[in-house]
Write an enzyme that holds these catalytic residues in place. Structure first.
Site, mmCIF file in Angstrom:
data_model
loop_
_atom_site.group_PDB
_atom_site.id
_atom_site.type_symbol
_atom_site.label_atom_id
_atom_site.label_comp_id
_atom_site.label_asym_id
_atom_site.label_seq_id
_atom_site.Cartn_x
_atom_site.Cartn_y
_atom_site.Cartn_z
ATOM 1 N N GLU A 17 0.826 -1.201 0.000
ATOM 2 C CA GLU A 17 0.000 0.000 0.000
ATOM 3 C C GLU A 17 0.864 1.256 0.000
ATOM 4 O O GLU A 17 0.614 2.221 -0.731
ATOM 5 C CB GLU A 17 -0.934 -0.015 1.205
ATOM 6 C CG GLU A 17 -1.983 1.079 1.188
ATOM 7 C CD GLU A 17 -2.940 0.995 2.360
ATOM 8 O OE1 GLU A 17 -3.769 1.921 2.495
ATOM 9 O OE2 GLU A 17 -2.870 0.027 3.148
ATOM 10 N N GLY A 65 -8.191 4.785 6.779
ATOM 11 C CA GLY A 65 -9.100 4.572 7.886
ATOM 12 C C GLY A 65 -8.522 3.702 8.987
ATOM 13 O O GLY A 65 -8.791 3.917 10.176
ATOM 14 N N ALA A 66 -7.700 2.697 8.618
ATOM 15 C CA ALA A 66 -7.171 1.765 9.613
ATOM 16 C C ALA A 66 -5.648 1.784 9.716
ATOM 17 O O ALA A 66 -5.093 1.228 10.659
ATOM 18 C CB ALA A 66 -7.638 0.345 9.295
ATOM 19 N N SER A 67 -4.965 2.417 8.758
ATOM 20 C CA SER A 67 -3.501 2.452 8.820
ATOM 21 C C SER A 67 -2.985 3.738 8.201
ATOM 22 O O SER A 67 -3.706 4.449 7.502
ATOM 23 C CB SER A 67 -2.903 1.239 8.074
ATOM 24 O OG SER A 67 -3.170 1.332 6.681
ATOM 25 N N THR A 68 -1.716 4.011 8.467
ATOM 26 C CA THR A 68 -1.046 5.149 7.834
ATOM 27 C C THR A 68 0.298 4.666 7.317
ATOM 28 O O THR A 68 0.931 3.784 7.922
ATOM 29 C CB THR A 68 -0.872 6.326 8.808
ATOM 30 O OG1 THR A 68 -0.396 7.473 8.097
ATOM 31 C CG2 THR A 68 0.095 6.014 9.939
#
Length: 448
Positions: free
Chosen positions: A113, A152-155
């Site tokens: 990602e 929303g759940a990770s950076t």
């Protein structure tokens, strides 16, 4: 959903890709349908129907269709692999019902990602390769930009570095257009916007010894909301802080107190800035080299800073600007915020918490400072194309970024360009000669 297009007249499957259209899927991410997998597929139908119109009918069967899932599905896969498989299966079933060339639904790793976001950014800005004016692809010899994504759940943070990358898990060597790039990348699961907000509420409840009537310093003054306690502890990111006497249907009555200093303390406790076993770390013991070069911050980074600049009328150019804006935002009352942004009632209560988180993440986590912070550009798009991992993912899957350098040509060949240029020069000379003759003739008639 993104629909991309590119010209057909190229060699080695290489061309400049542009975003043709996009569609926002209504509802939550597909991971939110774990209890009802078929609904995950149904949630995509409106955008898929839009794709039927956007893509020419004669191209439907030739258009590849992919689905990439990110941190929400990574979390679901960790806690309930069967539910994760059921959701992906239901989504695949829906996608196969459409006349496109469906090529699979996959959960991306955090590193994928991050790297795909970096590839997208630099591809769009033509830092890898550029189409020259003589009709030939050339290497622009520009430095790449770092990419920071807040989902929303990770950076994720990804950037090119010349320093030694002590953690092999965070090192990637990429061969793009015949050039070698040594990239640092890391994805922080449970540090995406939505999961941070859950973790913050869990921290507020824990500090209040799980009282059901509690104040939240990160919510605006006079804002209040009731919710069941299970909505906080339904995530693996908060499970460790679940109270001993846990009643899922217990109602929490929470009111905002608008205290920027206390909000920062609560948010700071979500990070661990000790226990680094490397020469340098960001947080939670994760190795990170020094940030260098220019960066683009997108997704929730952009939306939050854009809110501060457009609604709060605060210019963000230096760390001090962000600090002052956060204090003003967090100390504002609910009525004051509603007056400034009446159309954003749904997200309005959480802008303070998100802004504080971004400030801590950038300054204390990634270690940007007075010198490097101005190198960050908060952007949603590059040109007409959205910045994110999707384009990089598609480029990778369609083999549109070759591993080795080849001779790239597009449209008119070099010899034709030379002929056209000589033709244009001849036309200009003829035109100038004609104008000279006309003017001379006119002058002659005027003196008779």
């Amino acid at each position: 959903m993104f629909v991309y297009k590119w010209p057909a007249g190229k060699e080695n499957n290489t061309g400049i890709v542009s975003e043709h259209s996009m569609c926002d899927v209504k509802g939550g991410g597909i991971s939110s349908y774990a209890a009802d997998p078929p609904a995950a597929g149904q949630s995509l139908t409106a955008c898929l129907n839009q794709a039927l119109k956007d893509v020419p009918k004669e191209r439907h069967a030739l258009t590849p269709l992919y689905l990439g899932a990110t941190a929400g599905m990574r979390l679901l896969n960790l806690t309930d692999p069967q539910a994760s498989n059921n959701v992906l299966g239901a989504v695949a079933t829906t996608l196969k019902e459409y006349p496109f060339d469906f090529r699979g639904a996959k959960i991306l790793s955090g590193e994928d990602e991050g790297v795909f976001g970096w590839v997208t950014t630099n591809y769009l800005l033509e830092n890898f390769i550029k189409y020259g004016w003589i009709g030939q692809w050339v290497h622009p010899k520009k430095k790449t930009l770092g990419a920071m994504d807040l989902g929303g759940a990770s950076t994720q943070i990804t950037f090119e570095t010349q320093e030694e990358i002590e953690s092999p898990h965070s090192a990637m060597t990429l061969q793009l257009y015949g050039q070698t790039y040594k990239v640092y990348t890391h994805s922080f699961l449970c540090y995406g916007r939505d999961q941070v907000l859950k973790r913050l509420l869990s921290k507020v409840l824990k500090d209040a010894r799980y009282a059901l009537k509690v104040e939240n310093p990160c919510w605006p003054r006079d804002y209040k909301r009731n919710f069941t306690i299970e909505t906080i502890y339904d995530s693996p990111c908060t499970t460790a802080e679940k109270p001993t006497n846990y009643f899922p249907t217990a109602i929490v009555n929470m009111r905002g107190s608008g205290d920027s200093a206390l909000c920062r303390q609560r948010m700071d406790s979500l990070f661990r800035f000790t226990g680094c076993t490397y020469k340098s770390c960001s947080f939670d013991g994760i190795f990170q080299p020094s940030v260098s070069g220019n960066f683009i911050a997108f997704s929730a980074f952009f939306y939050t800073v854009d809110f501060i600049q457009s609604v709060m009328k605060r210019r963000i150019a230096m760390p001090g600007d962000l600090e002052e804006a956060v204090v003003e935002l967090c100390n504002s009352s609910w009525s004051e915020l509603l007056q400034k942004a009446p159309g954003e009632e749904k997200r309005l209560p959480d802008y303070c918490a998100t802004a504080v988180f971004i400030q801590l993440l950038l300054m204390k986590g990634y270690r940007f400072d007075e010198r490097t912070f101005p190198d960050i550009a908060f952007q949603k798009k590059a040109g007409d194309t959205s910045i994110g991992w999707a384009l990089g993912y598609m480029l990778n899957l369609t083999n549109m970024i070759p591993a080795e350098e080849t001779s790239f040509w597009k449209g008119t060949k070099y010899s034709s360009w030379v002929g056209l240029i000589l033709l244009f020069v001849a036309i200009i000379l003829v035109a100038l000669g004609t104008m000279f003759c006309v003017l001379r003739s006119s002058k002659g008639r005027g003196t008779v």
